[in-house]
Design an enzyme around this catalytic site. Structure first.
Site, short mmCIF file in Angstrom:
data_model
loop_
_atom_site.label_atom_id
_atom_site.label_comp_id
_atom_site.label_asym_id
_atom_site.label_seq_id
_atom_site.Cartn_x
_atom_site.Cartn_y
_atom_site.Cartn_z
N TYR A 96 51.63 40.18 30.68
CA TYR A 96 51.53 39.00 29.83
C TYR A 96 50.14 38.38 29.96
O TYR A 96 49.35 38.75 30.83
CB TYR A 96 52.60 37.97 30.21
CG TYR A 96 52.34 37.21 31.49
CD1 TYR A 96 52.48 37.81 32.74
CD2 TYR A 96 51.92 35.88 31.45
CE1 TYR A 96 52.23 37.12 33.90
CE2 TYR A 96 51.67 35.17 32.62
CZ TYR A 96 51.83 35.80 33.85
OH TYR A 96 51.58 35.09 35.00
N HIS A 142 64.89 54.57 36.11
CA HIS A 142 63.69 54.06 36.78
C HIS A 142 62.43 54.63 36.16
O HIS A 142 61.47 53.90 35.92
CB HIS A 142 63.74 54.37 38.28
CG HIS A 142 64.60 53.41 39.04
ND1 HIS A 142 65.97 53.40 38.94
CD2 HIS A 142 64.28 52.39 39.88
CE1 HIS A 142 66.46 52.43 39.69
NE2 HIS A 142 65.45 51.80 40.27
N LYS A 159 48.47 41.47 35.63
CA LYS A 159 49.23 40.28 35.25
C LYS A 159 50.61 40.70 34.73
O LYS A 159 50.88 40.63 33.53
CB LYS A 159 48.44 39.48 34.21
CG LYS A 159 48.80 38.00 34.18
CD LYS A 159 47.73 37.21 33.43
CE LYS A 159 48.16 35.79 33.11
NZ LYS A 159 48.53 35.00 34.28
N LEU A 179 44.81 37.80 41.20
CA LEU A 179 44.62 37.92 39.76
C LEU A 179 43.26 37.29 39.46
O LEU A 179 43.04 36.12 39.79
CB LEU A 179 45.74 37.17 39.04
CG LEU A 179 46.00 37.37 37.54
CD1 LEU A 179 45.16 36.46 36.69
CD2 LEU A 179 45.85 38.83 37.08
N1 PDD Z 1 48.60 32.11 35.48
N2 PDD Z 1 46.31 33.70 39.71
C1 PDD Z 1 47.57 33.88 39.28
C2 PDD Z 1 48.56 34.48 40.22
C3 PDD Z 1 47.93 33.50 37.97
O1 PDD Z 1 49.18 33.69 37.54
C4 PDD Z 1 46.95 32.91 37.12
C5 PDD Z 1 47.26 32.50 35.70
C6 PDD Z 1 45.64 32.73 37.61
C7 PDD Z 1 44.53 32.13 36.78
O2 PDD Z 1 44.13 32.97 35.74
P1 PDD Z 1 43.47 32.37 34.39
O3 PDD Z 1 42.32 31.53 34.82
O4 PDD Z 1 43.04 33.57 33.64
O5 PDD Z 1 44.53 31.55 33.69
C8 PDD Z 1 45.36 33.16 38.91
C9 PDD Z 1 49.05 31.83 34.13
C10 PDD Z 1 48.37 30.68 33.50
C11 PDD Z 1 50.56 31.72 34.13
O6 PDD Z 1 51.18 32.53 34.83
O7 PDD Z 1 51.12 30.86 33.43
#
Ligand code: PDD
Length: 297
Positions: free
Chosen positions: A35, A105, A151, A207
């Site tokens: 996502y 799986h 992600k 991430l």
């Molecule tokens: N989350 N680390 C993790 C584990 C994340 O899930 C996210 C983003 C980030 C920051 O990434 P970015 O700057 O690209 O939004 C770091 C999104 C917003 C979510 O899960 O809703």
């Protein structure tokens, strides 16, 4: 104005209440999908290309066959259809799962069409007065898998960590593995030591946030010393400032971790300057995009 919540599902725009996914979708059965969450400022997307590149890398790693045709267009359409073009900030959530197939799986032996779902919603940032007070966090064991750089929709360890934060009455959870403070449950963590800004390197353990990368650019441009290195959780106590970054976090100052005050317990000058530069920069970059679009229109 009628509040219609229009979502996108497999090529169609329809009311959220009418959107249906079959029970054998591999997203439901296995969390077999990826996502993105992309922000739009005044209806104009910030670094949509970067978000879509990250999505593509995830699809490639999971070997999900989605060509992404019309994916930029659907982002714009969702903002328009939901009347969010005038919102200061809104986000578009996009999810691609491997598709619907009898449960095995291994991948479905017969190729299936990925399931593509997206929605848009307004993002409410905390009022300035609230931001000025600073926020709190807890540390929490990182119980995720070894590919946190992807992600994926498999977010159970993140969900449990964030719930622990909520139950502790704080806003964020710092995920800790082998003594290192890696990132938040849904955002990246930065520690400030005087004029030095430190954050975990973009490895398989975190991430790599689009906001993180932007803040690193800003910090370098502002003349701070930038260190991409693992930060031991015990060092956090000696940081002069801490902040989180992310699409739904922007730049959020943390003034207390596990009940310990960070610095003097107030929002610090580096966080304040970076936050300012972030808001300014995002406005400029998204405005520039509008001029470009107008030139072609
Ligand atoms: N989350 N680390 C993790 C584990 C994340 O899930 C996210 C983003 C980030 C920051 O990434 P970015 O700057 O690209 O939004 C770091 C999104 C917003 C979510 O899960 O809703």
């Amino acid at each position: 104005l009628i509040a219609v919540d229009t979502v996108y599902l497999n090529g169609e725009y329809l009311p959220r209440s009418e959107a249906r996914v079959p029970v054998d979708d591999r997203g439901f059965l296995f969390a077999d999908g990826v996502y993105e969450v992309t922000p739009a400022y005044g209806g104009r997307f910030f670094r949509l290309r970067r978000h879509l590149d990250r999505l593509k890398a995830g699809l490639c790693a999971l070997r999900i066959d989605y060509d992404g045709a019309g994916v930029e267009e659907l982002h714009h359409r969702l903002v328009e259809l939901n009347g969010l073009g005038k919102e200061e900030v809104c986000t578009v959530y996009l999810q691609v799962t491997r598709g619907v197939a009898p449960r095995t799986h291994h991948f479905p032996p017969q190729p299936v069409t990925p399931t593509v779902y997206a929605f848009a919603r307004a993002f409410r940032r905390p009022p300035r007065e609230r931001w000025e007070q600073g926020f709190s966090a807890i540390s929490h064991p990182d119980r995720r898998w070894a590919r946190c750089d992807l992600k994926t929709v498999g977010l159970l360890p993140n969900v449990l960590a964030q719930q622990a934060a909520v139950e502790a009455g704080v806003q964020d959870a710092i995920l800790v593995k082998d003594g290192m403070a890696l990132e938040g449950a849904h955002n990246n963590l930065f520690a400030v030591f005087g004029e030095t800004v430190a954050t975990h390197p973009a490895s398989n353990q975190i991430l790599n946030g689009i906001t993180r990368e932007y803040v690193l650019e800003l910090a370098r441009g502002m003349g701070y010393r930038v260190e991409e290195r693992p930060v031991p959780v015990e060092q956090l106590r000696f940081a002069s400032e801490l902040f989180f970054t992310g699409t739904t976090t922007e730049v959020r100052p943390t003034v207390e971790v596990d009940g310990w005050k960070i610095g003097d317990g107030k929002v610090g000058p580096v966080t304040r300057a970076i936050h300012h530069a972030f808001l300014d920069g995002v406005r400029q970059e998204t405005r520039g995009q509008e001029r470009e679009a107008a030139a072609y229109g």
